[in-house]
Design a protein around this motif. Structure first.
Motif, PDB file in Angstrom:
ATOM      1  N   ARG A 179      29.272  -8.609  51.593  1.00  0.00           N
ATOM      2  CA  ARG A 179      27.878  -8.317  50.205  1.00  0.00           C
ATOM      3  C   ARG A 179      28.356  -6.872  50.494  1.00  0.00           C
ATOM      4  NH1 ARG A 179      24.993 -10.821  46.781  1.00  0.00           N
ATOM      5  NH2 ARG A 179      23.752 -13.126  48.085  1.00  0.00           N
ATOM      6  N   ASN A 180      28.727  -6.581  49.430  1.00  0.00           N
ATOM      7  CA  ASN A 180      28.883  -4.767  49.079  1.00  0.00           C
ATOM      8  C   ASN A 180      27.998  -4.162  48.996  1.00  0.00           C
ATOM      9  OD1 ASN A 180      30.011  -2.260  48.675  1.00  0.00           O
ATOM     10  ND2 ASN A 180      30.895  -2.913  47.077  1.00  0.00           N
TER      11      ASN A 180
ATOM     12  N   GLN B  92      26.820  -4.459  59.056  1.00  0.00           N
ATOM     13  CA  GLN B  92      26.465  -5.148  60.185  1.00  0.00           C
ATOM     14  C   GLN B  92      26.625  -6.420  60.201  1.00  0.00           C
ATOM     15  OE1 GLN B  92      22.072  -5.082  58.752  1.00  0.00           O
ATOM     16  NE2 GLN B  92      21.707  -2.499  59.087  1.00  0.00           N
ATOM     17  N   ILE B  93      26.797  -6.826  60.921  1.00  0.00           N
ATOM     18  CA  ILE B  93      27.848  -8.729  61.200  1.00  0.00           C
ATOM     19  C   ILE B  93      25.950  -9.211  61.634  1.00  0.00           C
ATOM     20  CG2 ILE B  93      29.734  -9.616  62.262  1.00  0.00           C
ATOM     21  CD1 ILE B  93      30.164  -6.147  62.258  1.00  0.00           C
ATOM     22  N   PHE B  94      26.540 -10.711  60.736  1.00  0.00           N
ATOM     23  CA  PHE B  94      25.912 -11.577  61.724  1.00  0.00           C
ATOM     24  C   PHE B  94      26.201 -12.966  61.614  1.00  0.00           C
ATOM     25  CE2 PHE B  94      22.977  -9.152  58.852  1.00  0.00           C
ATOM     26  CZ  PHE B  94      22.435  -9.230  59.354  1.00  0.00           C
TER      27      PHE B  94
ATOM     28  N   TYR C 182      27.684  -7.002  56.114  1.00  0.00           N
ATOM     29  CA  TYR C 182      27.150  -6.485  54.778  1.00  0.00           C
ATOM     30  C   TYR C 182      27.970  -5.108  55.194  1.00  0.00           C
ATOM     31  CZ  TYR C 182      23.146  -9.635  54.057  1.00  0.00           C
ATOM     32  OH  TYR C 182      22.448 -11.077  53.398  1.00  0.00           O
ATOM     33  N   MET C 183      28.626  -4.897  54.339  1.00  0.00           N
ATOM     34  CA  MET C 183      29.565  -3.907  54.468  1.00  0.00           C
ATOM     35  C   MET C 183      29.629  -2.622  53.585  1.00  0.00           C
ATOM     36  SD  MET C 183      33.213  -6.032  54.538  1.00  0.00           S
ATOM     37  CE  MET C 183      34.303  -4.443  53.897  1.00  0.00           C
TER      38      MET C 183
ATOM     39  N   LYS D 278      20.670  -2.047  50.301  1.00  0.00           N
ATOM     40  CA  LYS D 278      21.072  -1.782  51.760  1.00  0.00           C
ATOM     41  C   LYS D 278      20.025  -1.804  52.477  1.00  0.00           C
ATOM     42  CE  LYS D 278      23.048   2.487  53.106  1.00  0.00           C
ATOM     43  NZ  LYS D 278      23.866   4.040  52.540  1.00  0.00           N
ATOM     44  N   THR D 279      18.377  -1.084  51.630  1.00  0.00           N
ATOM     45  CA  THR D 279      17.341  -1.108  52.184  1.00  0.00           C
ATOM     46  C   THR D 279      16.635  -2.376  52.573  1.00  0.00           C
ATOM     47  OG1 THR D 279      16.833   0.893  50.907  1.00  0.00           O
ATOM     48  CG2 THR D 279      15.170   0.106  51.899  1.00  0.00           C
TER      49      THR D 279
END
Length: 165
Positions: A107-108, A130-132, A77-78, A116-117
């Protein structure tokens, strides 16, 4: 000479009719300022306002995040997208992950503040990217870089990279 040229240009611009124009300009201390806001602009109609495709799908944002993380071996998520990151931290994370030739899903978060929240709530982490990896929250660009430098990231991505060959 330059001053008289500027004065001539100013006079010609000031003489232009502004009625019916969608952009208006004025000189203020030698600076030309423009405003393109038009109250009757057709793009402000409700039909033309941006909508969230996720919001209209009947699936909650929490479920979307859970599904993303579960179904994608490497999910980020970036700010922006991998081909065009919109911040230095996101660019760094993508660059490091690309070193391992693994499929990268993203995902932007700039497109949807509610997403984002939801991601922050899911990971309990306040910053992006955030990297998974394999369903596990790993961290942001600083953590990915550190793991890359110590060799830990190579080990974590080894299985995913082998599936690509």
């Amino acid at each position: 000479m330059a001053r008289s040229l500027a004065h001539t240009i100013y006079k010609r611009i000031a003489a232009l009719p502004s009625a019916g124009s969608s952009a208006s300009g004025s000189f203020y201390q030698g600076i030309l300022r423009f405003s393109t806001t038009v109250p009757s602009d057709p793009d402000t109609h409700e039909d033309f306002r941006p909508t969230s495709k996720i919001e209209n799908s009947g699936v909650s944002l929490k479920e979307i995040v859970e599904q993303d993380v579960k179904e994608n071996p490497v999910m980020i998520y970036m700010k922006g997208v991998p081909d065009l990151p919109r911040c230095g931290f996101s660019a760094l994370a993508v660059r490091v992950l690309n070193e391992y030739n693994v499929p990268l899903s993203a995902r932007n978060i700039l497109e949807d503040p509610e997403l984002k929240t939801a991601v922050k709530s899911f990971s309990h982490w306040p910053t992006f990217p955030q990297i998974f990896i394999n369903g596990e929250f790993v961290g942001g660009s600083d953590i990915i870089l550190n793991m890359h430098q110590t060799g830990e990231l190579k080990e974590k991505l080894k299985e995913i990279a082998e599936k690509q060959k």
